[in-house]
Write a protein that holds these residues in place. Structure first.
Motif, PDB file in Angstrom:
ATOM      1  N   GLN A 120       1.069  -1.154  -0.077  1.00 37.14           N
ATOM      2  CA  GLN A 120      -0.076  -0.144  -0.133  1.00 37.14           C
ATOM      3  C   GLN A 120       0.936   1.350   0.022  1.00 37.14           C
ATOM      4  O   GLN A 120       0.375   2.212  -0.508  1.00 37.14           O
ATOM      5  CB  GLN A 120      -0.851  -0.046   1.178  1.00 37.14           C
TER       6      GLN A 120
ATOM      7  N   TRP B 241      -1.381  -3.442  11.983  1.00 35.00           N
ATOM      8  CA  TRP B 241      -1.093  -2.943  10.454  1.00 35.00           C
ATOM      9  C   TRP B 241      -0.217  -2.082  10.213  1.00 35.00           C
ATOM     10  O   TRP B 241       0.612  -2.228   9.073  1.00 35.00           O
ATOM     11  CB  TRP B 241      -2.505  -2.305  10.115  1.00 35.00           C
TER      12      TRP B 241
ATOM     13  N   ASN C  77       3.737  -0.104   5.969  1.00 38.22           N
ATOM     14  CA  ASN C  77       3.022   0.586   6.271  1.00 38.22           C
ATOM     15  C   ASN C  77       3.416   1.695   7.549  1.00 38.22           C
ATOM     16  O   ASN C  77       2.655   2.553   7.444  1.00 38.22           O
ATOM     17  CB  ASN C  77       1.789  -0.250   7.101  1.00 38.22           C
TER      18      ASN C  77
ATOM     19  N   ILE D 288       3.101   5.021   6.106  1.00 37.46           N
ATOM     20  CA  ILE D 288       2.021   5.713   5.511  1.00 37.46           C
ATOM     21  C   ILE D 288       1.353   6.939   6.099  1.00 37.46           C
ATOM     22  O   ILE D 288       0.995   7.845   5.576  1.00 37.46           O
ATOM     23  CB  ILE D 288       0.859   4.530   5.389  1.00 37.46           C
TER      24      ILE D 288
END
Length: 620
Positions: free
Chosen positions: A45, A87, A93, A96
């Motif tokens: 992601q 997460w 991640n 992020i």
């Protein structure tokens, strides 16, 4: 997506979405991507988020993603990182929340309409949580940047201010940011968090680059915190919370360092505070702040004009004038002959008018002006009157005065060469009294030479005053190399490292551009004496210095210097050698300025009983 390129194995890939040629499909696909991304747990992601970061940096005024829900998506991703640590620690991640906050800040940087869209997208609450330090200082940096942009606009400021803790958090962060970055990252190389290192260097550097970028980011963290506070400072209702003495007194020292020279930092906030009468009183009540403003006003700092503005506003306010006049007047009289500074036109005239009004104030206020201050202002007013008289004098009379001033100056040069420093200073004063006010070039030399005398007589305040006057008279202002150097040494004698450093750097810059063979850099090499002073002041003005002292990495020895845990290179601190002194400094230029500013030790011993200081600022 209905159609996936054969070389892309990921359905709904963002990079494929933005390549879609059909505008309708592209729009619906991006809208879907932003809506679904926060709920997905797929690997990779960070790739589309980093792509969005690049796009936001390159095209911050493009409304396409704003209209399709990027703010809502970024806010949701920050919340996800805050609430779901499992997460956050998975895959990459951890990057992020940083990218998400940065994207919000980039899109709200220039466009108020984008900021208006960001507020109902609920970006502020997660940014405030990052500002609290819920993750790390790296995320605090981008959160305070984004909140600062949102607070800049009248339409979105109230939404930021509604979170009452934002101002207090920003004040705390401005005060502690340097120590946070130093203790959490800079100090221990082997404990640095890997994703911090990657963000700092983009994977393109080692430990040295990480440290250099950490200093830059620490400065930005502090300066952006100050910018956020500055938005509140324009509102009188917040000045009480901002103008706490323990915070105000730190502001002059928050200067951004050499790594962030584009930010006005602490002096910028002080200027905003001083624009309002509720802010001027607490500033005037702190003598250390007023003294610092005077030092910045008499320096080559890019934000010199801001300090001058503060002093003028304090003097124009009847409630604060009497508290600051004795400190402000000496600095401002030194600056009274400056014609313009940036956008400030006829600045010298403004200074004279304000000081004259202070002196003419009725009632008991005048009794608070000291005798010395009255003398300085009267002397300034007399010089202005003298300028008017000289305009009506015959040209021949002015030429006679200028010739007489030249004769007296040469007598001063002779006394200086023979070691009579006090006598030389007196002669330069006499020459200044004779020299026509319009003869600015000659007066620059006289003030600069007298500043040199005061340096040798161990009178740094007088040297700063004269060097500043020379720099104000010079065209362009603040660009007379020898005066810069002399003031740099005088500031060094007073322990004012930042001011000394800025003057020394500007001196080197002027030498690099000079056609004067005595000033131009030989073989493009910075002179050893200048290099030594710059290195010394860079250590003393180092952004992390106070944090390093607090954590025991630097130990002070009775205020006379710093002792580092790692042994310093003694060669940087040795005194001037005979090779530094090509002659005994007794030869003068045709214009009376000194061709070689090095003076031998025996000359100093004649001039003063104390050990004297070399012109290059080194002890002998």
């Amino acid at each position: 997506m209905e159609k996936i390129p054969p070389d892309c194995p990921y359905p709904g890939c963002f990079f494929c979405v933005i390549k879609e040629g059909n505008p309708s499909k592209r729009r619906s696909s991006i809208l879907k991507f932003f809506r679904e991304l926060p709920s997905q747990d797929d690997d990779g992601q960070v790739l589309p988020i980093s792509g969005l970061w690049n796009t936001a940096m390159a095209h911050p005024n493009d409304p396409e993603f704003i209209n399709l829900g990027i703010f809502e998506c970024m806010a949701a991703l920050i919340w996800k990182g805050l609430k779901n640590r499992r997460w956050l620690s998975h895959d990459q991640n951890i990057y992020i929340p940083y990218y998400a906050a940065h994207i919000i800040g980039s899109y709200t940087m220039n466009m108020e309409e984008f900021a208006e869209r960001a507020v109902p997208a609920s970006v502020i609450p997660p940014l405030v949580e990052l500002l609290r330090g819920r993750l790390t200082w790296v995320e605090q940096r981008v959160a305070v940047r984004a909140l600062g942009h949102l607070a800049t606009y009248p339409s979105s400021f109230p939404a930021v201010a509604d979170h009452g803790e934002v101002l207090e958090l920003a004040i705390q962060l401005a005060s502690s940011s340097l120590e946070i970055v130093y203790s959490h990252f800079y100090q221990f190389v082997d404990r640095r968090i890997s994703y911090h290192c990657d963000l700092l260097t983009r994977g393109m550097g080692g430990v040295e680059m990480e440290s250099r970028k950490a200093e830059e980011w620490a400065s930005q963290l502090q300066c952006w915190s100050l910018q956020l506070i500055n938005c509140f400072a324009f509102k009188p209702e917040f000045l009480f919370d901002i103008c706490k003495p323990e915070f105000l007194v730190k502001l002059p020292g928050m200067w951004g360092g050499l790594v962030n020279e584009n930010s006005p930092a602490g002096i910028g906030l002080l200027r905003t505070i001083c624009q309002h009468k509720l802010g001027r009183a607490p500033v005037a009540n702190c003598p250390d702040i007023v003294e610092a403003l005077c030092n910045i006003a008499r320096s080559s700092d890019d934000w010199q004009y801001m300090a001058i503005d503060c002093l003028l506003w304090l003097l124009q306010d009847q409630n604060t004038s009497q508290k600051v006049i004795d400190k402000a007047a000496p600095a401002l009289t030194d600056l009274a002959e400056i014609t313009a500074l940036g956008d400030h036109k006829r600045l010298g005239d403004t200074i004279v008018n304000v000081l004259q009004e202070c002196c003419q104030a009725q009632g008991t206020a005048r009794s608070y002006i000291s005798t010395r201050t009255k003398e300085l202002i009267d002397e300034l007013l007399s010089s202005r009157q003298r300028l008017k008289w000289e305009k009506n004098m015959p040209k021949e009379d002015l030429q006679i005065k200028q010739a007489a001033a030249l004769v007296v100056k040469l007598e001063g040069n002779s006394l200086f060469s023979s070691g009579d420093i006090s006598g030389a200073a007196s002669k330069y004063s006499e020459a200044l009294a004779l020299c026509p006010m319009k003869s600015k070039k000659e007066r620059v030399v006289l003030y600069s030479n007298r500043a040199q005398c005061y340096l040798l007589l161990q009178q740094p305040l007088a040297a700063i005053s004269d060097a500043t006057r020379a720099l104000c008279l010079h065209n362009p202002p603040n660009r007379h190399a020898k005066s810069l150097w002399r003031r740099a040494q005088a500031y060094d004698m007073l322990g004012l490292a930042k001011e000394s450093l800025l003057d020394a750097i500007l001196f080197i810059n002027e030498c690099s551009q000079s056609n004067d063979p005595d000033l131009s850099l030989k073989h493009n090499k910075v002179p050893d004496y200048a290099e030594r002073l710059v290195k010394k002041q860079m250590r003393a003005a180092w952004l992390f210095r106070e944090a390093a002292i607090k954590h025991g990495v630097i130990h002070t020895d009775d205020g006379t210097g710093d002792i580092y845990e790692q042994e310093a290179d003694d060669s940087e601190w040795e005194t001037a050698s005979e090779s530094d002194m090509e002659n005994d400094g007794r030869e003068a230029d045709d214009d009376g300025d000194w061709k070689n500013d090095n003076i031998r030790k025996d000359m100093y011993d004649k001039a003063t009983k104390k050990g004297m200081r070399l012109i290059f600022g080194l002890e002998i």
